[in-house]
Motif scaffolding. Structure first.
Motif, mmCIF file in Angstrom:
data_model
loop_
_atom_site.group_PDB
_atom_site.id
_atom_site.type_symbol
_atom_site.label_atom_id
_atom_site.label_comp_id
_atom_site.label_asym_id
_atom_site.label_seq_id
_atom_site.Cartn_x
_atom_site.Cartn_y
_atom_site.Cartn_z
ATOM 1 N N LYS A 166 0.806 -1.224 0.000
ATOM 2 C CA LYS A 166 0.000 0.000 0.000
ATOM 3 C C LYS A 166 0.842 1.279 0.000
ATOM 4 O O LYS A 166 0.325 2.375 -0.156
ATOM 5 C CB LYS A 166 -0.938 0.014 1.227
ATOM 6 C CG LYS A 166 -1.957 -1.112 1.235
ATOM 7 C CD LYS A 166 -2.840 -1.081 -0.009
ATOM 8 C CE LYS A 166 -3.883 -2.188 0.025
ATOM 9 N NZ LYS A 166 -4.695 -2.217 -1.218
ATOM 10 N N GLY A 167 2.140 1.122 0.179
ATOM 11 C CA GLY A 167 3.013 2.289 0.126
ATOM 12 C C GLY A 167 3.457 2.574 -1.300
ATOM 13 O O GLY A 167 2.813 2.154 -2.271
ATOM 14 N N LYS A 328 0.835 -5.638 2.874
ATOM 15 C CA LYS A 328 0.343 -4.263 2.755
ATOM 16 C C LYS A 328 1.327 -3.261 3.353
ATOM 17 O O LYS A 328 1.481 -2.143 2.842
ATOM 18 C CB LYS A 328 -1.003 -4.123 3.473
ATOM 19 C CG LYS A 328 -2.146 -4.865 2.819
ATOM 20 C CD LYS A 328 -3.440 -4.637 3.595
ATOM 21 C CE LYS A 328 -4.610 -5.376 2.951
ATOM 22 N NZ LYS A 328 -5.873 -5.158 3.699
ATOM 23 N N LYS A 329 2.032 -3.671 4.402
ATOM 24 C CA LYS A 329 2.869 -2.717 5.130
ATOM 25 C C LYS A 329 4.364 -3.046 5.127
ATOM 26 O O LYS A 329 5.124 -2.435 5.863
ATOM 27 C CB LYS A 329 2.384 -2.617 6.579
ATOM 28 C CG LYS A 329 0.981 -2.053 6.707
ATOM 29 C CD LYS A 329 0.585 -1.887 8.172
ATOM 30 C CE LYS A 329 -0.805 -1.276 8.313
ATOM 31 N NZ LYS A 329 -1.187 -1.109 9.741
ATOM 32 N N ASP A 340 9.164 -3.661 7.998
ATOM 33 C CA ASP A 340 8.145 -2.640 7.762
ATOM 34 C C ASP A 340 8.668 -1.636 6.750
ATOM 35 O O ASP A 340 9.862 -1.324 6.727
ATOM 36 C CB ASP A 340 7.797 -1.912 9.066
ATOM 37 C CG ASP A 340 7.095 -2.816 10.065
ATOM 38 O OD1 ASP A 340 6.495 -3.821 9.619
ATOM 39 O OD2 ASP A 340 7.165 -2.539 11.279
ATOM 40 N N ASP A 342 7.471 2.039 4.282
ATOM 41 C CA ASP A 342 6.574 3.018 3.649
ATOM 42 C C ASP A 342 6.883 3.110 2.162
ATOM 43 O O ASP A 342 6.011 3.413 1.350
ATOM 44 C CB ASP A 342 6.764 4.405 4.290
ATOM 45 C CG ASP A 342 6.491 4.394 5.784
ATOM 46 O OD1 ASP A 342 5.404 3.951 6.173
ATOM 47 O OD2 ASP A 342 7.382 4.811 6.552
#
Length: 501
Positions: A166-167, A328-329, A340, A342
């Motif tokens: 999603k980033g 997603k992350k 993790d 972004d």
């Protein structure tokens, strides 16, 4: 300069150079120097010159070769730093083109779509997209100074679940100039020169930067200043610059040969230099212990050890693992750990191609580049009056580019004096069954292995061997045998345009 008037309106040239990067500018200078009455044009698909140095915009983009040898022999790099940032290199290329009037020959926004050789006319018909309009240029000889990778498409990163993220997903080849990565968690996938460059530069603003690698590479820290700069105080500038270039050519070659001849000792030396620079919490094995010998893949350069400085500051890390899937992350790893993120940067290599992706045909028949041998590292089997600028993987690209340009100008000059209008590399039937194929680029990098069938072949016998030694190749370019393996066609005049006085 004779012959460059109205270059934008002319459609017939003696020589056309494709690409206005380092290779194209170098070739243009050699043409002007050796054949001053010859007409030529440079076709550049982009809006500006510079090639690689105009395309790549990612943070910290820089050379991975020293500028004393990567720079032009006829217009030496005059700064003290051997490793330079992309913007400085582009300025240097522009200044060189303007200094020698080469910029007047460049046709921007002119992309070569296809090139067809006519055996009847002994000329090339170059079909180009000139700022949205289709045009045809005619030339006797073509020099492809397009490098060997695709400017429009990166190498596809086959990463499981990447579509789930999603980033932001960024490929260095198409870096968004407005990308805000301040205080973000960044994962760089890859371990090559791009990743080694990105990590310390992104870490200056990012919250955390992790280089995720499947396998490590060799990293060599070098002081970003010339060790011989003291000679500048006692020698004339021109003498000092020539001497400095020779010193770097020789030392680079000695280092390469040493690594090839004594791989175990070389591994030990490189291990010692890296271990001394690592912070205590990052071990050498597995993060900096490659499975291959030095120079089986290209070494990555870290000017002033910036990569290791960044690790010691604690804002960056290295993770050696394989990807299970992208979530997603972030990224789930096969070890059970996760990262993790972004932003994910896919620094996974380049997609290779020849001739800038243009279709090459002879009398309407498409040439399968991957099935042909390279002649003396310059011309392609069964392709008349065409040269491909292919630099070195174990030395500066420009050294190979200049050896090619020096050979082409000598060949054209010889063809003029002998009243020849076409030269085509031909493989003798007696030799065809005895050649053992060798890779064009002698590296085991993944992106090179993926593209082997799209690149020309080299062989184990002359004149079809790949080049890898500048001194040997320059000797051939200036005085080597140009008859063995070449088929010539007699004609009234090589030049398509009369000399303009």
């Amino acid at each position: 300069m004779n012959g460059h008037a109205n270059v934008q309106s002319e459609s017939r040239f003696d020589v056309v150079i494709v690409g206005a990067g380092i290779s194209g500018i170098n070739a243009a200078y050699r043409l002007q120097e050796r054949l001053p009455g010859l007409s030529y044009a440079i076709l550049e698909a982009r809006d500006d010159l510079g090639g690689t140095w105009d395309l790549f915009k990612y943070p910290g983009i820089r050379s991975d070769s020293d500028l004393f040898t990567f720079g032009f022999a006829f217009n030496p790099w005059n700064r003290s730093n051997p490793i330079a940032e992309g913007a400085a290199i582009k300025t240097y290329v522009r200044d060189t083109a303007e200094k020698f009037g080469i910029d007047k020959h460049i046709r921007y926004r002119t992309k070569l779509q296809s090139a067809d050789w006519s055996s009847k006319e002994h000329t090339w018909a170059l079909n180009v997209d000139a700022d949205g309009k289709s045009k045809t240029l005619t030339t006797r000889y073509v020099i492809f100074g397009t490098g060997y990778y695709n400017y429009n498409q990166p190498l596809e990163a086959k990463i499981s679940g990447l579509e789930n993220f999603k980033g932001q997903i960024i490929h260095p080849q198409f870096w968004p100039e407005d990308l805000d990565y301040a205080n973000k968690k960044v994962v760089i996938i890859g371990s090559g020169a791009t990743a080694i460059t990105l990590l310390p530069n992104m870490a200056e603003k990012a919250q955390r930067v992790t280089m995720l690698q499947r396998s490590p590479t060799y990293i060599l820290s070098l002081p970003n200043r010339s060790a011989s700069r003291w000679l500048a105080y006692i020698l004339p500038t021109s003498v000092y610059q020539r001497l400095q270039r020779v010193i770097w050519i020789i030392t680079t070659r000695i280092f390469f040969v040493f690594c090839q001849r004594f791989p175990n000792f070389s591994r030990w030396i490189l291990r010692q230099t890296v271990t001394r620079q690592l912070p205590g919490h990052i071990p050498y094995d597995p993060h900096f212990k490659p499975s291959y010998n030095p120079w089986d893949q290209r070494l990555c350069v870290s000017p002033d050890g910036d990569f290791f400085q960044c690790l010691r500051k604690g804002k960056a890390d290295v993770c050696t693992d394989t990807i299970k899937t992208v979530t997603k992350k972030g990224i789930a790893l096969n070890s059970g750990n996760s990262l993790d993120a972004d932003i994910i940067v896919t620094a996974t290599g380049l997609k290779l191609q020849i001739a800038g992706g243009a279709t090459l045909t002879v009398d309407g028949e498409k040439l399968d580049v991957g099935s042909k041998y390279i002649w003396n590292g310059v011309m392609l089997q069964d392709l008349p009056n065409a040269a491909f600028v292919i630099g070195y993987t174990n030395a500066s690209w420009t050294l190979g580019a200049d050896a090619t340009a020096q050979f082409v100008t000598r060949l054209v000059k010889e063809m003029e004096s002998r009243k020849l209008i076409a030269a085509t590399p031909r493989l003798k039937s007696s030799q065809a069954g005895t050649l053992l194929e060798r890779p064009l680029l002698n590296l085991k990098s993944t992106y090179i292995n993926v593209a082997q069938r799209t690149l020309p072949m080299a062989a184990d016998q002359a004149p079809w061997q790949a080049r890898d030694n500048y001194s040997k190749d320059m000797k051939f370019a200036l005085k080597g045998d140009i008859d063995t393996g070449l088929e010539f066609v007699q004609g009234p005049s090589f030049r398509l345009r009369p000399v303009v006085q």
